[in-house]
Enzyme design. Structure first.
Site, PDB file in Angstrom:
ATOM      1  N   GLY A  32      -0.399  15.936   3.322  1.00 12.18           N
ATOM      2  CA  GLY A  32      -1.847  16.269   3.186  1.00 12.18           C
ATOM      3  C   GLY A  32      -1.929  17.802   3.241  1.00 12.18           C
ATOM      4  N   VAL A  37       3.107  12.915   5.332  1.00 11.06           N
ATOM      5  CA  VAL A  37       2.516  11.709   6.339  1.00 11.06           C
ATOM      6  C   VAL A  37       3.462  10.503   5.802  1.00 11.06           C
ATOM      7  CG1 VAL A  37       0.443  10.206   6.197  1.00 11.06           C
ATOM      8  CG2 VAL A  37       0.283  12.619   5.644  1.00 11.06           C
ATOM      9  N   ASP A 143     -13.445  20.143   3.785  1.00 11.65           N
ATOM     10  CA  ASP A 143     -12.547  19.660   2.539  1.00 11.65           C
ATOM     11  C   ASP A 143     -12.961  18.225   1.976  1.00 11.65           C
ATOM     12  OD1 ASP A 143     -10.529  20.450   0.606  1.00 11.65           O
ATOM     13  OD2 ASP A 143      -9.035  19.984   1.912  1.00 11.65           O
TER      14      ASP A 143
HETATM   15  O1  ACK Z   1      -2.802   8.859  -1.840  1.00 10.43           O
HETATM   16  P1  ACK Z   1      -2.315   8.560  -0.614  1.00 10.43           P
HETATM   17  O2  ACK Z   1      -1.403   7.359  -0.840  1.00 10.43           O
HETATM   18  O3  ACK Z   1      -3.118   8.538   0.612  1.00 10.43           O
HETATM   19  O4  ACK Z   1      -1.348   9.830  -0.261  1.00 10.43           O
HETATM   20  C1  ACK Z   1      -2.143  10.718   0.633  1.00 10.43           C
HETATM   21  C2  ACK Z   1      -1.102  11.256   1.290  1.00 10.43           C
HETATM   22  O5  ACK Z   1      -0.922  10.548   2.700  1.00 10.43           O
HETATM   23  C3  ACK Z   1      -1.645  12.822   1.849  1.00 10.43           C
HETATM   24  O6  ACK Z   1      -2.611  12.661   2.581  1.00 10.43           O
HETATM   25  C4  ACK Z   1      -2.054   9.415   2.449  1.00 10.43           C
HETATM   26  N1  ACK Z   1      -2.185   9.370   3.968  1.00 10.43           N
HETATM   27  C5  ACK Z   1      -2.914  10.125   4.793  1.00 10.43           C
HETATM   28  N2  ACK Z   1      -3.323   9.665   5.805  1.00 10.43           N
HETATM   29  C6  ACK Z   1      -3.066   8.198   5.479  1.00 10.43           C
HETATM   30  C7  ACK Z   1      -3.502   7.147   6.579  1.00 10.43           C
HETATM   31  N3  ACK Z   1      -4.239   7.412   7.642  1.00 10.43           N
HETATM   32  N4  ACK Z   1      -3.116   5.998   6.163  1.00 10.43           N
HETATM   33  C8  ACK Z   1      -2.413   6.028   4.913  1.00 10.43           C
HETATM   34  N5  ACK Z   1      -2.260   7.008   3.999  1.00 10.43           N
HETATM   35  C9  ACK Z   1      -2.429   8.221   4.428  1.00 10.43           C
HETATM   36  C10 ACK Z   1      -2.808   9.637   1.438  1.00 10.43           C
END
Ligand code: ACK
Length: 279
Positions: A32, A37, A143
């Site tokens: 992030g 994450v 953002d």
């Molecule tokens: O596009 P993504 O798979 O979805 O990659 C980004 C990455 O972490 C950095 O933000 C994923 N992500 C962030 N928060 C969550 C969440 N609560 N549940 C699932 N994926 C998440 C995001």
């Protein structure tokens, strides 16, 4: 249940302290604005765990915990708790199995209709409307962009995440928060911008879900050149076959002067009318 060990003056709303050992780590899903994450399991529920990896990230972590603990809305990711007492400092939130809207738009071949695109933009506007209506001060996300919009229920429902740069209105606004392609011009030129910076970002997101293109991609070579171009009035190209009410709403959100942009209440209202007329 224990509450998290967070600075008193931060006015947290009883964030639950989670024992890091109770979280089963499953896989890393990405990075992030700070931290890593990963997907995990806690008390038989899938969770997303955002771990800080460096001491310098602690400030953004505390901001995110503070802001997420204050919000409660269907279109905003839910915070379950945080690990603040041990060596692993992290926040634990609901897991969105659909990943980010950015991935769906730009990294998948998933077919979607204009109605889906408008529904994502609408749900995003509902979440931001809630933030801007918070008392005693509006909460400005700062953002908003598709990588920070998560999808659940097979891509139907959308939730805003990443509150590491969110701020209450009228706190001193630091320049340059956010990501260049979605950033309002006043954010990189002044320190007293308002919630209208989120309206600008939302207008870019609307363009992006309808065009399925990355804003300013192939047009500007760096973040700085995007900011310069936006400062000089450059915007993404208008879309062919875009219904005039949608085009008008989109371009009003991009107005150089924040006072001329609609409020989030007006956007929600217009989106409801536009979506009700879609085939
Ligand atoms: O596009 P993504 O798979 O979805 O990659 C980004 C990455 O972490 C950095 O933000 C994923 N992500 C962030 N928060 C969550 C969440 N609560 N549940 C699932 N994926 C998440 C995001």
């Amino acid at each position: 249940m224990a509450t998290a060990d967070l600075p008193d003056h931060e006015n947290h709303h009883n964030v639950i302290e989670i024992d890091y050992n109770e979280i089963q780590q499953i896989k890393i899903v990405g990075e992030g604005s700070f931290g890593v994450v990963y997907k995990g399991k806690w008390k038989n529920t899938f969770v997303a765990v955002k771990n800080i990896t460096r001491e310098e990230e602690k400030k953004a972590f505390l901001i995110e915990v503070r802001q997420l603990s204050r919000v409660d809305h269907d279109n905003i990711v839910k915070l379950y708790g945080a690990c603040t007492k041990g060596l692993n400092i992290c926040l634990v939130m609901e897991y969105a199995e659909g990943g980010s809207l950015f991935n769906v738009l730009h990294r998948s071949n998933l077919y979607y209709t204009m109605a889906h695109a408008m529904s994502w933009a609408y749900q995003c506007s509902k979440g931001v409307q809630y933030l801007h209506a918070m008392q005693p001060k509006p909460l400005i996300h700062r953002d908003l962009k598709p990588p920070n919009l998560l999808l659940i229920n097979g891509g139907i429902n959308l939730k805003i995440c990443d509150f590491g740069t969110a701020a209450d209105k009228n706190t001193y606004m630091t320049n340059n928060k956010g990501s260049a392609a979605w950033m309002a011009p006043e954010v990189f030129t002044s320190s007293n911008y308002t919630e209208k910076c989120d309206v600008f970002s939302w207008g870019i997101i609307l363009w992006e879900v309808l065009s399925r293109k990355k804003p300013f991609y192939n047009q500007c070579s760096s973040a700085f050149s995007i900011m310069w171009a936006v400062h000089k009035g450059k915007r993404p190209p208008l879309l062919r076959d875009c219904p005039p009410p949608i085009e008008n709403l989109m371009t009003s959100c991009w107005d150089q002067d924040p006072r001329n942009r609609p409020t989030m209440d007006e956007i929600v209202c217009k989106m409801e009318i536009i979506c009700s007329l879609l085939p």
